[in-house]
Design an enzyme around this catalytic site. Structure first.
Site, PDB file in Angstrom:
ATOM      1  CB  SER A 201      -5.107 -12.908   1.625  1.00 19.24           C
ATOM      2  OG  SER A 201      -3.757 -12.422   2.768  1.00 19.24           O
TER       3      SER A 201
ATOM      4  NE  ARG B 112       6.328  -5.966   1.692  1.00 18.15           N
ATOM      5  CZ  ARG B 112       5.406  -6.760   2.765  1.00 18.15           C
ATOM      6  NH1 ARG B 112       4.549  -7.606   1.533  1.00 18.15           N
ATOM      7  NH2 ARG B 112       5.301  -6.373   3.867  1.00 18.15           N
TER       8      ARG B 112
ATOM      9  CD  GLN C  73       2.245  -9.472  -1.674  1.00 18.49           C
ATOM     10  OE1 GLN C  73       1.391 -10.445  -0.923  1.00 18.49           O
ATOM     11  NE2 GLN C  73       2.078  -9.047  -2.315  1.00 18.49           N
TER      12      GLN C  73
ATOM     13  CG  LEU D 222       8.184 -11.881   7.403  1.00 21.66           C
ATOM     14  CD1 LEU D 222       9.084 -12.394   5.526  1.00 21.66           C
ATOM     15  CD2 LEU D 222       6.464 -11.508   7.641  1.00 21.66           C
TER      16      LEU D 222
ATOM     17  CG  HIS E 158       4.742 -13.216   2.525  1.00 24.62           C
ATOM     18  ND1 HIS E 158       4.524 -13.702   3.275  1.00 24.62           N
ATOM     19  CD2 HIS E 158       3.545 -12.233   2.662  1.00 24.62           C
ATOM     20  CE1 HIS E 158       4.153 -12.841   4.282  1.00 24.62           C
ATOM     21  NE2 HIS E 158       3.396 -12.164   3.328  1.00 24.62           N
TER      22      HIS E 158
ATOM     23  N   GLY F  99      -9.706 -20.757   6.168  1.00 23.12           N
ATOM     24  CA  GLY F  99     -10.511 -19.815   6.477  1.00 23.12           C
ATOM     25  C   GLY F  99     -11.575 -20.052   5.019  1.00 23.12           C
TER      26      GLY F  99
ATOM     27  NE  ARG G  80      -1.315 -11.429  -0.583  1.00 18.34           N
ATOM     28  CZ  ARG G  80      -1.370 -11.036   1.043  1.00 18.34           C
ATOM     29  NH1 ARG G  80      -2.604 -10.506   1.718  1.00 18.34           N
ATOM     30  NH2 ARG G  80       0.075 -11.223   1.789  1.00 18.34           N
TER      31      ARG G  80
ATOM     32  CG  PHE H  68      -2.704  -3.649   6.140  1.00 21.08           C
ATOM     33  CD1 PHE H  68      -2.193  -3.995   7.775  1.00 21.08           C
ATOM     34  CD2 PHE H  68      -2.217  -3.714   5.380  1.00 21.08           C
ATOM     35  CE1 PHE H  68      -1.461  -4.880   7.373  1.00 21.08           C
ATOM     36  CE2 PHE H  68      -0.757  -5.135   5.497  1.00 21.08           C
ATOM     37  CZ  PHE H  68      -0.633  -5.222   6.797  1.00 21.08           C
TER      38      PHE H  68
ATOM     39  CD  GLU I  48       7.496  -4.393   4.797  1.00 21.95           C
ATOM     40  OE1 GLU I  48       7.129  -4.473   5.348  1.00 21.95           O
ATOM     41  OE2 GLU I  48       8.236  -4.766   2.993  1.00 21.95           O
TER      42      GLU I  48
ATOM     43  N   GLY J  99     -11.642 -22.345   3.168  1.00 19.83           N
ATOM     44  CA  GLY J  99     -12.471 -23.906   3.370  1.00 19.83           C
ATOM     45  C   GLY J  99     -13.816 -24.099   4.536  1.00 19.83           C
TER      46      GLY J  99
ATOM     47  CG  HIS K   1       8.497  -9.962   3.271  1.00 25.04           C
ATOM     48  ND1 HIS K   1       9.696  -9.766   3.909  1.00 25.04           N
ATOM     49  CD2 HIS K   1       7.638  -8.830   3.715  1.00 25.04           C
ATOM     50  CE1 HIS K   1       9.877  -8.520   5.070  1.00 25.04           C
ATOM     51  NE2 HIS K   1       8.128  -8.374   4.751  1.00 25.04           N
TER      52      HIS K   1
END
Lengths: 84, 594
Positions: B402, B289, B243, B255, B356, B20, B397, B122, B258, B22, B245
């Site tokens: 991100s 978390r 970070q 993953l 993560h 993304g 974060r 979120f 949750e 670049g 998970h």
């Protein structure tokens, strides 16, 4: 390119993907099942491996059906891969 | 001498990495008419940005009232006050603009009935300075990252960006003044080594999540930009902050959402005990978390882990109705069967806290310029995305920030290149006489090494050491031992041996070169973590507990500062956190609680 180069290129394209799930599955497939495929299935696998992860993953987890018969055979083999 | 050995190609700018950030930077440069090369180890739409599903946040206010200042407050708080407030203000103010721009590039965002971009809530995103959740995340179903890459790639094709696919950048080129003059790169198909001689170099190489044994990151994330920067004498900032998970499949790292605990999944130890009842009597398995991850690690460290090595715990949904599992948790059964060999309807899933996202990276300012320790820009060098540390994520974060980081700093780094060219701050300088010597010596060593260390075995040892000694919950003695172990592993990395010496598609060589980058990140992480004697955000130490003087173990008097790790002598320096935003009042230090 010779067989070694072709296989290395295929290995790179199977194990450097967008999603970890695909790295693991395709890498395992290449080690264990790929050597047992017939030439038609090899071609089908190369076509599948060229797909993007979000096109291929639904075929493997069964949320989308494969229309090509040989590809469907290979997808069934991919679905049976167990990463350990 | 290097010019005799290594062919040189000239561009205005080279961007390393086609995810993304670049691709966003490349649009800025190509549309300004600059001759731009983008190097990538894989085809651009196979970059790891695809794995980001949740969305991109922007205070558009399409569903309810929102403001960039609220978004800024949430991000500062989420960062546990380690984020730089100028960069955070910049990112949050720019968010609506870059998201609408992306829409114009063809991004198929979900829409409201009125045709506006649909927004959903979120974790950590609130209205009115932390008052209540707000709908700020913009998404394209569960394929936001994928759709974003496609929109950005198409725009680049239109702008004539030149892509070099299946190329691996090996080293930065710097001259005696420290100015960056391009990169040296390897074409995998031919084995040819080429210098990209440029006025500007933008790193957009992503993170290095593969330093950990258990990681949700794809294999591609080997921290190539961090390794190159460190070898070229650039410090790495805040590398102790990663970070995690709580529930990755043990061994594989894939993953488990949750949502599984949301539907009633229970974590159990080797005695079949529902151990979360001891750590969080009210929230139990649905605690936050970090609380769940720390409890899991404590169980494993105290000998109550499961399996032959007692190194995981179990996530149990066998008590749920199989029909509920099939209906509410589609995909989880397949993931568990394929990656753990377990049908979760019949047996519990082995899980461990899993790496993560990387908060630290190459130090930059909010303009995407790489900066030296004193904050002055390193001429000709820019970075954006997970490889960079602006620092907007600080010690932790927030979800959806991100993808926003990629867009905002991809664009700002491109704009900075254009501004620096206009002002004459950068331009094409002569390559130093021996610009490729260090790289060629590294390749020669690898090609001629005998009796050396196996690449896969050494990588595995590195990953297991990072996981055990520098994982989600950290212990003083374990960190000290970890530093010694990683420095030992560094010696093995310096003498890796590959059997295949060929040129064409020699993937063994590429994997050895990736390991050269992983070890730099591992050293930076372990050494920075050992030194930081507090808990903050994602860096949590057993010997820095929650006390009245230091809530949550955070020690602002001694540790409210950024770490800078230098490869040379593993030296650590520190620099102040920028508390002054661009236009608003500073958000003062406060205990982080939700």
């Amino acid at each position: 390119m010779g067989d070694r180069e072709n296989l290395n290129r295929l290995r790179w394209r199977c194990t450097r993907r967008a999603m970890l799930e695909m790295d693991l599955l395709l890498g395992e497939f290449l080690d264990r099942i790929f050597p047992t495929l017939d030439p038609e299935q090899v071609d089908a696998f190369v076509t599948l491996a060229d797909m993007e992860d979000l096109e291929l993953w639904p075929l493997i987890n069964g949320s989308r059906e494969c229309t090509d018969a040989v590809q469907a055979e290979v997808v069934a083999l991919l679905r049976n891969v167990r990463v350990k | 001498m290097s010019k005799l050995i290594v062919p040189v190609r000239k561009f205005d700018a080279v961007i390393v990495g086609a995810g993304g950030s670049g691709l966003r930077a490349a649009i800025q440069l190509s549309e300004a008419g600059l001759k731009t090369a983008v190097l990538s180890k894989v085809f651009p739409t196979r970059s790891h940005t695809v794995a980001a599903q949740g969305g991109v946040s922007a205070s558009l206010g399409n569903s309810e009232e929102d403001h960039w200042h609220w978004h800024m407050y949430d991000t500062v708080k989420g960062s546990d006050w380690l984020g730089d407030q100028d960069a955070i203000e910049y990112m949050c103010r720019m968010a609506p603009e870059v998201v609408v721009e992306l829409e114009h590039f063809g991004m198929p965002f979900d829409r409201t009935d009125e045709g506006k971009i649909y927004q959903r809530p979120f974790g950590g995103h609130m209205s009115n300075f932390g008052e209540k959740p707000v709908r700020r995340a913009c998404a394209a179903a569960d394929r936001t990252g994928h759709a974003m890459l496609h929109a950005l790639y198409q725009r680049n094709v239109r702008a004539n960006t030149q892509f070099f696919v299946e190329w691996m950048a090996l080293d930065l080129i710097r001259d005696d003044s420290g100015q960056v003059l391009g990169v040296i790169a390897l074409e995998m198909e031919t084995g040819e080594v080429v210098a990209f001689h440029t006025k500007a170099t933008v790193f957009a190489t992503g993170g290095a999540g593969r330093i950990f044994y258990s990681s949700t990151n794809a294999f591609i994330n080997t921290g190539d930009g961090l390794g190159m920067a460190a070898r070229a004498g650039i410090a790495l900032e805040d590398m102790e902050f990663w970070q995690f998970h709580p529930t990755g499949v043990a061994g594989a790292g894939v993953l488990i959402t949750e949502g599984v605990r949301g539907e009633g999944g229970i974590l159990r130890n080797s005695t079949n005990e529902r151990f979360m009842e001891r750590y969080a009597p009210n929230a139990k398995d649905l605690a936050s978390r970090d609380v769940v991850s720390r409890a899991m690690v404590t169980e494993i460290n105290e000998g109550r882990g499961c399996g032959p090595n007692k190194d995981f715990v179990l996530l149990d949904i066998t008590h749920l109705d199989p029909a509920t599992i099939m209906k509410r948790l589609p995909g989880i059964r397949e993931i568990s069967i394929q990656f753990a060999g377990i049908d979760p309807i019949k047996a519990p899933i082995p899980v461990v806290p899993t790496c993560h996202y990387q908060m630290g990276g190459v130090p930059t300012n909010y303009k995407g310029q790489v900066v030296a320790d004193d904050g002055t820009p390193v001429k000709g060098f820019y970075a954006a995305g997970e490889v960079a540390c602006a620092s907007v994520h600080g010690a932790n974060r927030l979800g959806t920030n991100s993808l926003l980081d990629l867009l905002v700093f991809g664009k700002s780094s491109g704009d900075s290149v254009i501004d620096d060219l206009k002002s004459g701050a950068i331009g094409l300088k002569e390559l130093p006489e021996n610009f490729a010597d260090r790289t060629m010596a590294r390749l020669h060593r690898l090609d001629t090494q005998t009796g050396g260390a196996d690449v896969n075995a050494t990588r595995l040892e590195l990953q297991r050491t990072m996981q055990k000694h520098c994982g989600v919950f950290r212990f003083k003695e374990m960190l000290a031992e970890g530093v010694a172990k990683i420095l030992d592993i560094e010696k093995a990395v310096a003498r890796t041996e590959i059997k295949d010496k060929s040129q064409v598609w020699n993937t063994a060589r590429v994997e050895a070169l990736e390991l050269d980058n992983l070890i730099e990140v591992a050293k930076a992480t372990m050494i920075s973590a050992e030194a930081r004697k507090e808990s903050r955000g994602a860096h949590v130490r057993d010997d820095a507990p929650d006390t009245a003087a230091n809530p949550n173990g955070r020690d602002d008097i001694h540790w409210h500062k950024h770490t800078l790790w230098h490869r040379d002598g593993n030296r650590l320096d520190y620099k102040p956190v920028i508390m002054k935003p661009l236009s608003v009042e500073s958000i003062a230090l406060k205990t982080r609680s939700y």
